[in-house]
Write a protein that holds these residues in place. Structure first.
Motif, PDB file in Angstrom:
ATOM      1  N   TYR A  83      34.661  37.963  29.623  1.00  0.00           N
ATOM      2  CA  TYR A  83      34.254  39.156  30.341  1.00  0.00           C
ATOM      3  C   TYR A  83      35.474  39.949  30.801  1.00  0.00           C
ATOM      4  O   TYR A  83      36.496  39.371  31.165  1.00  0.00           O
ATOM      5  CB  TYR A  83      33.467  38.796  31.595  1.00  0.00           C
ATOM      6  N   CYS A  84      35.328  41.267  30.844  1.00  0.00           N
ATOM      7  CA  CYS A  84      36.293  42.060  31.580  1.00  0.00           C
ATOM      8  C   CYS A  84      35.593  42.617  32.816  1.00  0.00           C
ATOM      9  O   CYS A  84      34.363  42.752  32.837  1.00  0.00           O
ATOM     10  CB  CYS A  84      36.895  43.175  30.729  1.00  0.00           C
ATOM     11  N   ALA A  85      36.385  42.902  33.824  1.00  0.00           N
ATOM     12  CA  ALA A  85      35.828  43.323  35.094  1.00  0.00           C
ATOM     13  C   ALA A  85      36.828  44.188  35.842  1.00  0.00           C
ATOM     14  O   ALA A  85      38.039  44.104  35.607  1.00  0.00           O
ATOM     15  CB  ALA A  85      35.451  42.106  35.936  1.00  0.00           C
ATOM     16  N   ALA A  86      36.312  44.979  36.764  1.00  0.00           N
ATOM     17  CA  ALA A  86      37.142  45.843  37.597  1.00  0.00           C
ATOM     18  C   ALA A  86      37.045  45.372  39.041  1.00  0.00           C
ATOM     19  O   ALA A  86      35.939  45.129  39.540  1.00  0.00           O
ATOM     20  CB  ALA A  86      36.684  47.291  37.488  1.00  0.00           C
ATOM     21  N   GLY A  87      38.204  45.258  39.680  1.00  0.00           N
ATOM     22  CA  GLY A  87      38.175  44.758  41.048  1.00  0.00           C
ATOM     23  C   GLY A  87      39.514  44.826  41.739  1.00  0.00           C
ATOM     24  O   GLY A  87      40.338  45.699  41.449  1.00  0.00           O
TER      25      GLY A  87
END
Length: 119
Positions: free
Chosen positions: A93-97
């Protein structure tokens, strides 16, 4: 609205290389960092590598830093993986945070892409 879209997963042989891509929306690029994570069956989600959207600095987990490299070109974030082995099959998964390797600090997630390693 879909904010992050991963691609590039698949079935590879042990020892192979693979590059995953994550197309990131402008909204998601407003977060401090984009990260790559993975989750294998019956295991928790694991942080792999992150890249700052501000200055492009990167950080990777000790477990993968010699084999995995994160990079960014415009609105696409890549995860280059080499020497894939039996420990690597998972949904990636890629994610923004926020910028750490802790999944709990990431608020926007893609749908994931499956990586399978088998001879």
């Amino acid at each position: 609205q879909v904010q992050l879209v991963e691609s590039g997963g698949g079935l590879v042989q042990p020892g192979s290389s693979l590059t995953l891509s994550c197309v990131v929306s402008e909204f998601a690029l407003g977060y401090y960092a984009i990260g790559w994570f993975r989750q294998a069956p019956r295991k928790g989600r694991e942080g792999l590598s992150i890249i700052s959207t501000n200055d492009g600095s990167t950080h990777s987990a000790d477990s993968v830093k010699d084999r995995f490299t994160i990079s960014r070109e415009k609105n696409t974030v890549y995860l280059q993986m080499s020497g894939l082995n039996a420990e690597d099959p998972a949904v990636y998964y890629c994610a923004a945070g926020a910028g750490s390797l802790r999944p709990a600090e990431y608020h926007l997630w893609g749908q994931g892409t499956q990586v399978t390693v088998s001879s």
